[in-house]
Design an enzyme around this catalytic site. Structure first.
Site, PDB file in Angstrom:
ATOM      1  N   TYR A  77      -5.812   0.736   9.092  1.00  0.00           N
ATOM      2  CA  TYR A  77      -6.927   1.011   8.184  1.00  0.00           C
ATOM      3  C   TYR A  77      -8.241   0.659   8.871  1.00  0.00           C
ATOM      4  CZ  TYR A  77      -3.687   1.924   4.365  1.00  0.00           C
ATOM      5  OH  TYR A  77      -2.710   2.472   3.582  1.00  0.00           O
ATOM      6  N   ASP A 137       5.735   0.320   3.325  1.00  0.00           N
ATOM      7  CA  ASP A 137       6.062  -0.912   4.031  1.00  0.00           C
ATOM      8  C   ASP A 137       5.799  -2.115   3.128  1.00  0.00           C
ATOM      9  OD1 ASP A 137       3.345  -0.888   3.955  1.00  0.00           O
ATOM     10  OD2 ASP A 137       3.033  -0.738   6.113  1.00  0.00           O
ATOM     11  N   ASP A 148       0.806  -1.224   0.000  1.00  0.00           N
ATOM     12  CA  ASP A 148       0.000   0.000   0.000  1.00  0.00           C
ATOM     13  C   ASP A 148       0.836   1.269   0.000  1.00  0.00           C
ATOM     14  OD1 ASP A 148       0.745  -0.425   2.823  1.00  0.00           O
ATOM     15  OD2 ASP A 148      -0.620   1.242   3.215  1.00  0.00           O
TER      16      ASP A 148
END
Length: 485
Positions: free
Chosen positions: A230, A85, A82
């Site tokens: 998230y 990382d 994303d």
């Protein structure tokens, strides 16, 4: 990902339908939007996981995550990391593909004129192929690969990571309506992209989108497994509406129309993001109102409300703009709100122009040119027309960032077999005050603070970390700016 992706926490009205001052002068410069478009797509390629193709355009990236899924004896290779990382999160990845597909369908001719249609389709397919792997069994969806807490203890390239590739999934017993519905939306939107180029693949995507929507709608519940990074603060009703909207756009099936008009919850909002989708649905569905289906008038009114809450000249303007004019909603990857809002304003501007409509905010009317001017201003800010007079896209324009908060870009290329000391990785690479050895071309970083202040230091994750969904929303707008009507 060195910080939490804070989601929407604003109070919304729900309806059930039956620090540092800066000089504000900016140079009046033009931008090469086609170059920015091309580089935006190259960044997405830098985020790929899995076995890279022969036409890989990021020379410092290699194969990674080749055993993803092995603990459950499934193949979960592919997909996207994303941000900076090495975790694959289902919710933001699906939103990345949905917004990228929206740009590809609405601005197909402009993307084709820029010579990027093939690359856009490849970027979408890299995500949808992965989603198909994640959903091979009915009412089961793998939604994450990698433990973020362990991942964040090591500053290492994905090619050299040795942290556990923990698997997370949703099912009838452990539902995750937001992720299932967003994945459905992504597959439905992507099915439109491939409809005329690969009909069989398009049908496969659409059929899976239908099954995932049914799964999301039948087994309702919020999945907290991606917290604290998230967390879905907005609930799952927006994702259900978003998925139904894309399914109706892809099929014109009355079942989805009925859901949207009779069963869907809606809200008045001033944000569009990976967590809050209402504004996207409202603008997407307004097209049906303009085409003559007046039962979508509530969506048209709510779409107008979104525009009025954002547009600075509107008497109902609500959101904060930095002194230099950029949308600023919260710390951490804030540029996502600039690109996502620009996408909505650009699409709605062109719909208004096509159907000779306008938006009314109190006693003021705003035509398509006002909306497009605002979208352009947001993108121009990111590309260099800002108080810092610098680009926030890596490798583009004047004085772009050189220290993105990104493992793959900040760690030199190592032998795939080299074992990295996690303790020393932060000393050797994360804390080093020097440009990254690998240019993360096209990445739009998190951007400046609410006062337009920015420092190019890797440790400042909220300002320096890029995210796939920042760039995915920018693709359609950049194509539109590169090839105006």
């Amino acid at each position: 990902m060195g910080f939490f992706r804070w989601a929407a926490v604003a109070i919304v009205a729900v309806v059930v339908w039956g620090a540092m001052p800066m000089c504000l002068e900016t140079a009046d410069v033009g931008f090469d939007y086609k170059e920015a478009l091309t580089k935006s797509l190259i960044f997405l390629e830098a985020q790929r996981s899995g076995k890279l193709p022969a036409n890989n355009r990021v020379p410092w990236r290699g194969d990674s995550g080749l055993e993803d899924g092995k603990p459950d004896n499934v193949d979960l290779t592919g997909g996207y990391y994303d941000a900076g990382d090495n975790v694959k999160y289902g919710l933001p990845m699906a939103f990345t593909i949905t917004t990228l597909a929206w740009g590809a369908t609405f601005y197909r001719s402009q993307i084709q004129a820029a010579g990027e249609l093939g690359h856009v389709q490849e970027a979408i397919r890299w995500g949808t192929d992965y989603f198909l792997k994640c959903s091979t069994k009915r009412n089961r969806l793998y939604v994450q690969v990698g433990d973020p807490r362990l991942d964040h203890q090591c500053w290492v390239r994905p090619e050299n990571m040795q942290t556990a590739r923990t698997l997370y999934k949703i099912s009838e017993q452990q539902p995750g309506t937001e992720i299932a519905a967003e994945t459905s939306a992504a597959l439905a939107a992507a099915s439109i992209v491939f409809r005329h180029d690969d009909h069989q693949y398009s049908r496969r995507l659409l059929n899976k989108a239908k099954l995932l929507f049914k799964f999301a709608k039948t087994y309702r519940g919020t999945y907290d497994g991606e917290c604290p990074f998230y967390c879905s603060f907005s609930g799952y009703n927006d994702e259900l509406q978003w998925a139904a909207a894309w399914l109706y756009m892809a099929t014109r099936n009355s079942t989805y129309r009925q859901y949207l008009l009779e069963n869907s919850l809606d809200a008045t909002v001033s944000e569009f993001s990976w967590d809050l989708k209402y504004a996207g649905s409202q603008i997407l569905l307004t097209q049906f109102y303009f085409e003559g289906d007046k039962e979508f008038d509530d969506y048209k009114n709510l779409a107008d409300s979104f525009i009025c809450s954002v547009l600075p000249e509107s008497p109902y303007h609500q959101i904060y703009l930095t002194p230099g004019g950029m949308i600023y909603l919260r710390d951490g990857a804030n540029t996502q709100y600039a690109t996502s809002t620009s996408l909505l304003f650009s699409v709605y501007s062109d719909l208004l122009a096509k159907y000779k409509q306008h938006v009314t905010c109190g006693n003021q009317n705003f035509g398509p040119e006002s909306l497009m001017a605002f979208a352009k201003k947001q993108m121009d800010y990111l590309l260099g027309k800002n108080p810092q007079q610098r680009s926030y896209m890596v490798g583009y324009g004047n004085n772009p960032p050189t220290q993105p908060h990104h493992r793959g870009a900040s760690v030199p290329v190592l032998s795939p077999s080299e074992v990295v000391s996690c303790a020393l990785s932060f000393v050797n690479w994360f804390a080093k005050n020097a440009p990254n050895p690998n240019e993360l071309t096209g990445a739009i970083v998190g951007g400046p603070d609410r006062n337009d202040f920015f420092q190019d230091r890797r440790f400042d994750g909220p300002k320096l970390e890029p995210c796939t969904y920042i760039n995915s929303a920018a693709v359609g707008v950049l194509a539109r700016l590169a090839s105006p009507p």
